[in-house]
Design an enzyme around this catalytic site. Structure first.
Site, PDB file in Angstrom:
ATOM      1  N   VAL A   1       0.856  -1.191   0.000  1.00 60.70           N
ATOM      2  CA  VAL A   1       0.000   0.000   0.000  1.00 60.70           C
ATOM      3  C   VAL A   1       0.886   1.232   0.000  1.00 60.70           C
ATOM      4  CG1 VAL A   1      -1.737   1.318   1.270  1.00 60.70           C
ATOM      5  CG2 VAL A   1      -1.914  -1.165   1.188  1.00 60.70           C
TER       6      VAL A   1
ATOM      7  N   ALA B   1       4.402   3.976   3.087  1.00 62.90           N
ATOM      8  CA  ALA B   1       4.001   2.742   2.405  1.00 62.90           C
ATOM      9  C   ALA B   1       4.163   1.592   3.378  1.00 62.90           C
ATOM     10  CB  ALA B   1       4.862   2.503   1.168  1.00 62.90           C
ATOM     11  N   LYS B   2       3.595   0.493   3.057  1.00 62.97           N
ATOM     12  CA  LYS B   2       3.850  -0.739   3.810  1.00 62.97           C
ATOM     13  C   LYS B   2       3.489  -1.897   2.909  1.00 62.97           C
ATOM     14  CE  LYS B   2       5.341  -1.477   8.000  1.00 62.97           C
ATOM     15  NZ  LYS B   2       6.253  -0.570   8.725  1.00 62.97           N
ATOM     16  N   GLY B   3       4.099  -3.023   3.163  1.00 67.62           N
ATOM     17  CA  GLY B   3       3.770  -4.198   2.364  1.00 67.62           C
ATOM     18  C   GLY B   3       4.091  -5.441   3.132  1.00 67.62           C
TER      19      GLY B   3
END
Ligand code: NAD
Length: 410
Positions: free
Chosen positions: A51, A96-98
Site C-alpha cells: 500500500v 508505504a507498507k507491504g
C-alpha cells in the site's frame, strides 16, 4: 484504528471535509498472488500486499512484514502511520507498507528466498527508487532485503541498491541501520527520563518483543543508559526477574536458538501480565494493539515508549489521557522513527554512491529525533493535547500543506 486516530486529528485540526478522504485514503493498494515451490515438491500460493499511502512529498517508503495474519487493512493502516511518521521527521516521503501473509519461522531458507524473490518480482511494476522504496519490518531482515535488491537489479540489468533499505552493508547498506530504531527509542527514553527527573540508575524497564527493535532497545537501556531490565518477552515466552536480566546473554541466546523459549525458564510469567507489571519504562516492541481497553488502566510504568507500530488502541488512549501526569507516552510515530530516518540516509547514500560512517549516521539520527521530540512536546503543551495527537497533527499538517501547495490536477 488508524482511521479513527486520523478522525481525531482531523477534528482537532478542523480539516475541511474536502480534504479528509484525500488525506486518509491510500493512493494505491496492490494485492498479488505468489505461487512458490516448496521443499516437499508442492506449490503453495501466498498472498502479498503493498500500500502506497500518498506520493505528494516524494516516493513512498515503508517496511515489508511477513506475518501469518497480514491483511490489506493492516497494511493500509501501517502505510498511513508511515506517512505521518515521515512527515513528522521532515523526510521527503509518503508512507508505504507491504508484506506477505506467511509465517517465516515455518519456511526453510530456500522457501523464504523463493517467497521473497517472487514477491519483489510481482512488485516490480509498482516500485522503484523514485516511486516506492521497501525496507524491513516484522519477520524480515537484511537477508530478505538483499534478495529483494538482487531480484529488482537482475530485472533492470544493473545494481539498484537504492530500491531497498536495511540491506547488508556489503551491498550498500548503512552502518547502524539495524540498530537505528532501537537506538532512537532509547535516545527518546533518555530524554523523557531527563525531563521527568528520573534517575536511570534507579530505574527498571520491561520490553515486549526481542527482535530487531526490542533487543537493541534492551541492550542500549542496560549497557548505555544504566537502566535495569527486569522483563523481556517474545512470541514464545515472557521472563521477569526483579534482580535484572542479563540482556547480553538473552541476545546471544536468541542469536543461537532463534527465540527466548529455553532462556531463564525458571522466571517465566504470563506474557499479558508482563505489560502491567511495575516498571519505570515500558517498551512494547512487537505487535500492535497490545495496550487496549482491558489493560490500559493497569499499566504501572512512568514512560511508555512505543517501539512497535500501533501498540496502543484508541480506546486505551482515552484511558491513558486520563492518566496524563502519571504516564509519559512517547507515541510510535515519534518513538520508532529511527528506522525510517536511517533508511532515508541509506537511500540518499545509495542515490549518491556515497558512504557515511556509523558515528555520522547516529549523530544525524539523534539530531532529527531531538528536533521532532522538542516539537511534539512543545505542541502538546501549547495546545494541551496528548503527545500522540501533537505528533500526528504535525505530520498531517505537513502533508496537507504540501497537497495544497501542489494543487489538484486536473
Ligand atoms: P522482529 O521480527 O525483528 O521482532 C519481533 C519480535 O516480537 C520477536 O522477538 C517476536 O518473537 C516478538 N513477538 C511477536 N509476537 C509477539 C507477541 N504476541 N508477544 C510478544 N512478543 C512477540 O520485528 P522488529 O523489526 O523488531 O519490529 C517490531 C515492531 O517494531 C513492529 O511493530 C514493527 O512494525 C516496529 N518497527 C520496526 C522497525 C524496524 O526498523 N525494524 C521500525 C519501526 C517500527
Amino acid at each position: 484504528m488508524a482511521c479513527d486516530q486520523f478522525e481525531v486529528i482531523a477534528d482537532y485540526l478542523n480539516i475541511d471535509t474536502n480534504d479528509r478522504d484525500r488525506l486518509m485514503l491510500p493512493k494505491r493498494a496492490v494485492a498479488v498472488t505468489l505461487p512458490v515451490h516448496m521443499d516437499d515438491g508442492s506449490t503453495k500460493t501466498f498472498q502479498g500486499y503493498r500500500v502506497q499511502h500518498h506520493l505528494t512529498l516524494g516516493p513512498t517508503k515503508g517496511g515489508t512484514r511477513f506475518a501469518p495474519n497480514l491483511s490489506m487493512g493492516e497494511t493500509a493502516a501501517l502505510a498511513m502511520w508511515m506517512s505521518w511518521k515521515c512527515a513528522l521527521a521532515n523526510l521527503p516521503y509518503g508512507g508505504a507498507k507491504g508484506g506477505i501473509a506467511c509465517d517465516p519461522t515455518k519456511l526453510s531458507r530456500t522457501e523464504l528466498e523463493n517467497v521473497s524473490r517472487r514477491y519483489m518480482q510481482e512488485m516490480i511494476p509498482f516500485v522503484g527508487p523514485h516511486t516506492d522504496i521497501m525496507g524491513p519490518d516484522m519477520g524480515t531482515n537484511e537477508q530478505v532485503m538483499a534478495w529483494f535488491m538482487d531480484t529488482y537489479s537482475v530485472y533492470q540489468g544493473y545494481a539498484v541498491s537504492e530500491i531497498v533499505t536495511g540491506k547488508p552493508v556489503s551491498i550498500g547498506g548503512t552502518e547502524g541501520r539495524r540498530e537505528a530504531t532501537g537506538r532512537g527509542v532509547v535516545y527518546l527514553v533518555d530524554r523523557a527520563m531527563d525531563m521527568l527527573k528520573i534517575d536511570p540508575e534507579k530505574s527498571t524497564a520491561i520490553i515486549q518483543g526481542f527482535g530487531n527493535v526490542g533487543s537493541v532497545a534492551a541492550l542500549a537501556l542496560a549497557m548505555k543508559s544504566g537502566v535495569k531490565v527486569v522483563g523481556i518477552s517474545d512470541h514464545t515466552s515472557a521472563i521477569y526477574d526483579a534482580k535484572g536480566i542479563d540482556v547480553v546473554a538473552a541476545d546471544q541466546h536468541v542469536m543461537k536458538k532463534g527465540n527466548l523459549r529455553a532462556f531463564m525458564e525458571a522466571d517465566r510469567v504470563d506474557p499479558n501480565e508482563l505489560l502491567t507489571m511495575k516498571c519505570d519504562i515500558l517498551v512494547p516492541s512487537a505487535v500492535d494493539r497490545v495496550i487496549n481497553e482491558k489493560n490500559a488502566a493497569k499499566l504501572q510504568c512512568r514512560i511508555l515508549a512505543e517501539g512497535a507500530n500501533g501498540p496502543t488502541t484508541p480506546e486505551a488512549d482515552l484511558i491513558l489521557n486520563q492518566h496524563w501526569d502519571d504516564i509519559f507516552v512517547i507515541p510510535d510515530i515519534l518513538c520508532n522513527a529511527g528506522g525510517v530516518i536511517v533508511s532515508y540516509f541509506e537511500w540518499v547514500q545509495g542515490l549518491q554512491s556515497f558512504r557515511w560512517t556509523e558515528s555520522e549516521v547516529t549523530d544525524k539520527l539523534f539530531r532529527i529525533m531531538e528536533h521532532s521530540f522538542v516539537q511534539v512536546i512543545k505542541r502538546a503543551k501549547q495546545d494541551k493535547v496528548s503527545h500522540r495527537t501533537a505528533a500526528m497533527a504535525i505530520g498531517v499538517e505537513r502533508v496537507q500543506k504540501a497537497k495544497h501547495a501542489r494543487g489538484l490536477f486536473p
